[in-house]
Design a protein around this motif. Structure first.
Motif, PDB file in Angstrom:
ATOM      1  N   THR A   1       0.631  -1.303   0.145  1.00 42.24           N
ATOM      2  CA  THR A   1       0.054  -0.207  -0.064  1.00 42.24           C
ATOM      3  C   THR A   1       0.796   1.439   0.009  1.00 42.24           C
ATOM      4  OG1 THR A   1      -1.652  -0.912   0.987  1.00 42.24           O
ATOM      5  CG2 THR A   1      -1.805   1.562   1.313  1.00 42.24           C
ATOM      6  N   PHE A   2       1.948   1.278   1.003  1.00 43.54           N
ATOM      7  CA  PHE A   2       2.702   2.588   0.993  1.00 43.54           C
ATOM      8  C   PHE A   2       3.274   2.498  -0.365  1.00 43.54           C
ATOM      9  CE2 PHE A   2       6.494   4.850   1.951  1.00 43.54           C
ATOM     10  CZ  PHE A   2       6.119   6.152   2.397  1.00 43.54           C
ATOM     11  N   ARG A   3       4.123   1.659  -0.848  1.00 43.37           N
ATOM     12  CA  ARG A   3       4.812   1.699  -2.170  1.00 43.37           C
ATOM     13  C   ARG A   3       3.809   2.151  -3.307  1.00 43.37           C
ATOM     14  NH1 ARG A   3       7.522  -3.107  -0.239  1.00 43.37           N
ATOM     15  NH2 ARG A   3       5.757  -4.576  -1.356  1.00 43.37           N
ATOM     16  N   GLN A   4       2.753   1.728  -3.446  1.00 44.37           N
ATOM     17  CA  GLN A   4       1.858   2.356  -4.527  1.00 44.37           C
ATOM     18  C   GLN A   4       1.452   3.835  -4.366  1.00 44.37           C
ATOM     19  OE1 GLN A   4       0.904   0.488  -7.124  1.00 44.37           O
ATOM     20  NE2 GLN A   4       0.296   2.265  -7.776  1.00 44.37           N
ATOM     21  N   TRP A   5       0.886   4.054  -2.841  1.00 45.30           N
ATOM     22  CA  TRP A   5       0.877   5.552  -2.823  1.00 45.30           C
ATOM     23  C   TRP A   5       1.913   6.274  -2.872  1.00 45.30           C
ATOM     24  CZ3 TRP A   5       3.800   8.575   0.362  1.00 45.30           C
ATOM     25  CH2 TRP A   5       3.288  10.091   0.715  1.00 45.30           C
ATOM     26  N   PHE A   6       3.325   5.930  -2.574  1.00 45.49           N
ATOM     27  CA  PHE A   6       4.509   6.599  -2.830  1.00 45.49           C
ATOM     28  C   PHE A   6       4.491   6.793  -4.199  1.00 45.49           C
ATOM     29  CE2 PHE A   6       9.468   6.121  -2.714  1.00 45.49           C
ATOM     30  CZ  PHE A   6       9.496   7.842  -2.844  1.00 45.49           C
TER      31      PHE A   6
ATOM     32  N   ASP B   1       2.538   6.538  -6.812  1.00 49.99           N
ATOM     33  CA  ASP B   1       1.341   7.507  -7.403  1.00 49.99           C
ATOM     34  C   ASP B   1       1.576   8.863  -7.048  1.00 49.99           C
ATOM     35  OD1 ASP B   1       0.536   5.031  -8.429  1.00 49.99           O
ATOM     36  OD2 ASP B   1      -1.242   4.954  -6.942  1.00 49.99           O
ATOM     37  N   THR B   2       1.834   9.163  -5.724  1.00 55.66           N
ATOM     38  CA  THR B   2       2.066  10.434  -5.333  1.00 55.66           C
ATOM     39  C   THR B   2       3.085  11.413  -5.828  1.00 55.66           C
ATOM     40  OG1 THR B   2       0.898   9.870  -3.129  1.00 55.66           O
ATOM     41  CG2 THR B   2       2.062  11.947  -3.291  1.00 55.66           C
ATOM     42  N   ARG B   3       4.176  10.642  -6.027  1.00 56.47           N
ATOM     43  CA  ARG B   3       5.466  11.051  -6.738  1.00 56.47           C
ATOM     44  C   ARG B   3       5.070  11.557  -8.119  1.00 56.47           C
ATOM     45  NH1 ARG B   3       8.756   9.439 -10.310  1.00 56.47           N
ATOM     46  NH2 ARG B   3       8.148   7.123 -10.129  1.00 56.47           N
ATOM     47  N   ILE B   4       4.319  10.613  -8.969  1.00 52.70           N
ATOM     48  CA  ILE B   4       4.226  10.899 -10.309  1.00 52.70           C
ATOM     49  C   ILE B   4       3.134  11.961 -10.341  1.00 52.70           C
ATOM     50  CG2 ILE B   4       2.732   9.780 -12.241  1.00 52.70           C
ATOM     51  CD1 ILE B   4       4.347   7.106 -11.540  1.00 52.70           C
ATOM     52  N   SER B   5       2.008  11.987  -9.531  1.00 52.11           N
ATOM     53  CA  SER B   5       0.952  13.036  -9.519  1.00 52.11           C
ATOM     54  C   SER B   5       1.719  14.468  -9.232  1.00 52.11           C
ATOM     55  CB  SER B   5       0.044  12.655  -8.330  1.00 52.11           C
ATOM     56  OG  SER B   5      -0.680  11.421  -8.713  1.00 52.11           O
ATOM     57  N   ALA B   6       2.740  14.476  -8.453  1.00 50.14           N
ATOM     58  CA  ALA B   6       3.429  15.793  -8.068  1.00 50.14           C
ATOM     59  C   ALA B   6       4.334  16.219  -9.184  1.00 50.14           C
ATOM     60  CB  ALA B   6       4.046  15.517  -6.455  1.00 50.14           C
TER      61      ALA B   6
ATOM     62  N   ILE C   1      12.603   0.891  -3.983  1.00 48.95           N
ATOM     63  CA  ILE C   1      11.609   0.907  -2.959  1.00 48.95           C
ATOM     64  C   ILE C   1      10.422   1.053  -3.653  1.00 48.95           C
ATOM     65  CG2 ILE C   1      10.340   2.720  -1.444  1.00 48.95           C
ATOM     66  CD1 ILE C   1      13.521   3.697  -0.916  1.00 48.95           C
ATOM     67  N   GLU C   2      10.153   1.601  -4.742  1.00 52.53           N
ATOM     68  CA  GLU C   2       8.870   1.634  -5.398  1.00 52.53           C
ATOM     69  C   GLU C   2       8.263   0.152  -5.931  1.00 52.53           C
ATOM     70  OE1 GLU C   2       8.905   4.575  -8.358  1.00 52.53           O
ATOM     71  OE2 GLU C   2       8.552   6.227  -6.783  1.00 52.53           O
ATOM     72  N   ARG C   3       9.470  -0.606  -6.493  1.00 50.25           N
ATOM     73  CA  ARG C   3       9.245  -2.051  -6.755  1.00 50.25           C
ATOM     74  C   ARG C   3       8.994  -2.837  -5.884  1.00 50.25           C
ATOM     75  NH1 ARG C   3      13.284  -0.307 -10.568  1.00 50.25           N
ATOM     76  NH2 ARG C   3      14.672  -1.791  -9.599  1.00 50.25           N
ATOM     77  N   GLY C   4       9.649  -2.700  -4.337  1.00 49.07           N
ATOM     78  CA  GLY C   4       9.434  -3.596  -3.435  1.00 49.07           C
ATOM     79  C   GLY C   4      10.643  -4.400  -3.346  1.00 49.07           C
TER      80      GLY C   4
ATOM     81  N   ALA D   1       9.703  10.374   6.421  1.00 42.95           N
ATOM     82  CA  ALA D   1      10.228  11.647   5.942  1.00 42.95           C
ATOM     83  C   ALA D   1       9.828  11.529   4.435  1.00 42.95           C
ATOM     84  CB  ALA D   1      11.770  11.276   5.420  1.00 42.95           C
ATOM     85  N   ILE D   2       9.412  10.525   3.826  1.00 45.33           N
ATOM     86  CA  ILE D   2       8.560  10.466   2.445  1.00 45.33           C
ATOM     87  C   ILE D   2       7.331  11.185   2.563  1.00 45.33           C
ATOM     88  CG2 ILE D   2       7.659   9.200   0.535  1.00 45.33           C
ATOM     89  CD1 ILE D   2      10.183   7.278   0.900  1.00 45.33           C
TER      90      ILE D   2
END
Length: 108
Positions: free
Chosen positions: A6-11, A13-18, A44-47, A58-59
């Motif tokens: 869940t965190f990786r997906q949020w990270f 998606d949020t990074r790309i959206s930003a 990290i994003e790929r697990g 921090a993220i």
């Protein structure tokens, strides 16, 4: 999906959206004292790389949010960190009260 996924997906998606690249995130985290490079952000994003709790915090700060939100927990959700802490404290207070009541009842 577990909390890590869940965190990786949020990270991601949020990074790309930003509109931030993995390199920009790594650079921003360096300012916070974390020595991460772009390839580590990708892992990290790929697990493929475990994420430490201080890195996750921090993220979330980088994106102006909290771990509860990043994990998809809503305010008032019984699974939220705050709700779990409150439940633990309430349970402790109830045990203390039971002990006090027993002692007062026994002394009366």
């Amino acid at each position: 999906m577990n909390e890590n996924d869940t965190f990786r997906q949020w990270f991601r998606d949020t990074r790309i959206s930003a509109g931030l690249s993995q390199q920009k995130v790594a650079d921003a985290l360096k300012v916070e004292g974390f020595n991460l490079i772009q390839s580590q952000i990708a892992k990290i994003e790929r697990g493929e790389r475990p994420l430490r709790l201080d890195e996750a915090a921090a993220i979330t700060r980088l994106f102006g949010t909290t771990l509860d939100i990043a994990l998809g927990l809503k305010e008032g959700d019984p699974n939220s960190l705050a709700a779990q802490q409150l439940a633990g404290r309430t349970s402790t207070l109830q045990r203390i009260r039971s002990v006090i009541d027993a002692e007062l009842g026994g002394a009366a």
